[in-house]
Design an enzyme around this catalytic site. Structure first.
Site, PDB file in Angstrom:
ATOM      1  CE1 TYR A 108      -5.199   2.117  10.597  1.00 27.02           C
ATOM      2  CE2 TYR A 108      -4.137   1.729   8.489  1.00 27.02           C
ATOM      3  CZ  TYR A 108      -5.279   1.936   9.233  1.00 27.02           C
ATOM      4  OH  TYR A 108      -6.500   1.959   8.607  1.00 27.02           O
ATOM      5  CB  VAL A 156      -8.756  -9.845  11.948  1.00 26.62           C
ATOM      6  CG1 VAL A 156      -8.684  -8.526  11.180  1.00 26.62           C
ATOM      7  CG2 VAL A 156      -9.251 -10.937  11.005  1.00 26.62           C
ATOM      8  CG  ASP A 205      -2.145  -4.819  12.712  1.00 26.19           C
ATOM      9  OD1 ASP A 205      -0.986  -5.226  12.544  1.00 26.19           O
ATOM     10  OD2 ASP A 205      -2.858  -4.418  11.787  1.00 26.19           O
ATOM     11  CB  SER A 215     -18.749 -13.025  23.377  1.00 27.93           C
ATOM     12  OG  SER A 215     -17.412 -13.487  23.486  1.00 27.93           O
ATOM     13  CE  LYS A 255       0.933  -2.497   9.477  1.00 26.31           C
ATOM     14  NZ  LYS A 255      -0.235  -2.775  10.346  1.00 26.31           N
ATOM     15  NE  ARG A 273      -1.931  -1.696   3.601  1.00 27.21           N
ATOM     16  CZ  ARG A 273      -2.349  -1.894   4.854  1.00 27.21           C
ATOM     17  NH1 ARG A 273      -3.555  -1.490   5.225  1.00 27.21           N
ATOM     18  NH2 ARG A 273      -1.564  -2.473   5.736  1.00 27.21           N
ATOM     19  CG  HIS A 330      -1.718  -1.284  15.184  1.00 21.82           C
ATOM     20  ND1 HIS A 330      -3.067  -1.320  15.508  1.00 21.82           N
ATOM     21  CD2 HIS A 330      -1.673  -1.168  13.837  1.00 21.82           C
ATOM     22  CE1 HIS A 330      -3.787  -1.234  14.399  1.00 21.82           C
ATOM     23  NE2 HIS A 330      -2.969  -1.129  13.376  1.00 21.82           N
ATOM     24  CD  GLU A 361      -3.170   2.677  15.784  1.00 22.28           C
ATOM     25  OE1 GLU A 361      -2.235   2.568  16.599  1.00 22.28           O
ATOM     26  OE2 GLU A 361      -3.023   3.075  14.604  1.00 22.28           O
TER      27      GLU A 361
END
Length: 370
Positions: free
Chosen positions: A94, A267, A270, A220, A75, A15, A96, A118
């Site tokens: 991003y 998923v 990250d 859950s 990233k 990207r 993280h 994020e």
């Protein structure tokens, strides 16, 4: 403002943080844009397209970092980039942080201004810069899960949708947010039996209303998870606590309850992952096996579909990038609470509570910066 767009150098990250259209918009507002040579190649954008849009092309990543006041990335910086980052330089990407202690300490040491996609958050608590990539990752999770359920890939050898006279696969989705919703829709569309879990009854009611008949909703909790994993063929982990480490919903001891050849796609990797046995993998080497269970934990899943991902991401980030460039980070974040929530590390101080808690670091209230 002088804006730099380096080429992404994380493993198989194709990207780019700014399209030629984005360059045009920034140039219209009087900003200067430098793009590293071939930064857009993986996403289908040529250097000529960037030049025609008004950007200047620089041959090396060192030159881009060296000249820019604001770096726009996709990233988080990797170790080789740490020394290139300057004090007071604004990084918009991003991060993280809660999943990487070395990165957190490196950005503290560099005394940069780290504004994380994020954790930019709207008043309704939605995460506008995470949503597009969560949509991509949620849909991809089913594609990848279906592939690794094939026997030659190490999976159980079951077709998600089954065929006439043969039952379809059972897909369990943990988390009813963007990732979970997109995963459930994709799996249901392929004909699988899908169960989606969440801790919010209002969210489950909403999902019950919008999902097709082959999707069930379940509250859950540990008991229900232990029950459902026993019959699952594919498990998608899509839980998120904004800016903080993801909780481990499936522990090591639970793997023995699963069928050999079950596939788990994390998923949430990250943010540290939501399976205890998760560890980040790459597109080059995406899976590993623990106790007969296949783990897919690629940390930049959308990087495999860079054309779609780049356009989806930049549609969301460009308005915020324009605010930062037009006003400077301090004024923009003072005026816009959404952007202010994106600040994680500023001038050597951790200003996002989830990051401070993850690594037991001193926390500074972001309001002290203004």
């Amino acid at each position: 403002m002088i804006i730099g767009v380096p080429k992404e150098i994380k493993n198989n990250e194709n990207r780019v943080a700014l399209t030629p259209a984005g360059v045009t918009e920034l140039r219209k507002h009087g900003h200067t844009v430098y793009v590293q040579a071939e930064a857009g190649k993986g996403s289908g954008f040529t250097d000529d397209q960037y030049t025609q849009a008004g950007a200047s092309i620089l041959p090396t990543i060192e030159e881009v970092y060296g000249i820019a006041e604001m770096i726009i990335k996709v990233k988080e910086p990797i170790a080789s980039e740490y020394p290139l980052i300057k004090e007071n330089q604004l990084l918009f990407t991003y991060f993280h942080f809660a999943s990487s202690e070395p990165l957190t300490h490196a950005m503290i040491e560099r005394k940069a201004v780290c504004l994380a996609y994020e954790t930019v958050e709207k008043t309704d608590r939605s995460l506008p810069l995470l949503v597009p990539m969560s949509e991509v990752a949620g849909r991809m999770a089913i594609q990848e899960g279906a592939k690794y359920l094939e026997k030659p890939m190490g999976g159980f050898g079951i077709l998600l949708g089954g065929v006439a006279g043969v039952k379809p696969a059972n897909v369990l989705v943990l988390g009813g947010g963007i990732v979970g919703t997109q995963s459930a829709k994709m799996a249901a569309g392929l004909g699988a039996n899908v169960t989606i879990m969440d801790i919010s009854l209002p969210r489950l009611r909403y999902l019950e209303d919008i999902m097709p008949a082959n999707v069930d909703t379940v509250m859950s909790n540990e008991y229900n998870i232990r029950e459902l994993i026993q019959g699952a063929n594919l498990i998608i982990g899509g839980v998120l606590i904004p800016g903080a480490k993801a909780p481990s919903l499936i522990t090591r001891d639970m793997l023995k309850l699963m069928k050999p050849g079950t596939v788990m796609v994390d998923v949430a990797i990250d943010q540290g992952g939501c399976f205890e046995t998760s560890k980040a993998t790459t597109h080059e080497d995406p899976i590993y096996e623990v106790d007969g269970v296949v783990h897919y934990c690629v940390a930049n899943m959308p990087g495999a579909v860079p054309y779609t991902s780049t356009l989806a991401l930049t549609n969301a980030t460009l308005p915020y990038a324009l605010q930062l460039a037009n006003q400077g980070w301090k004024q923009a974040c003072s005026a816009n609470e959404e952007l202010r929530k994106g600040l994680n590390v500023v001038h050597g101080k951790v200003v996002f509570k989830g990051v401070a808690e993850a690594w037991h670091l001193p926390y500074t209230d972001v309001k002290e910066l203004f």
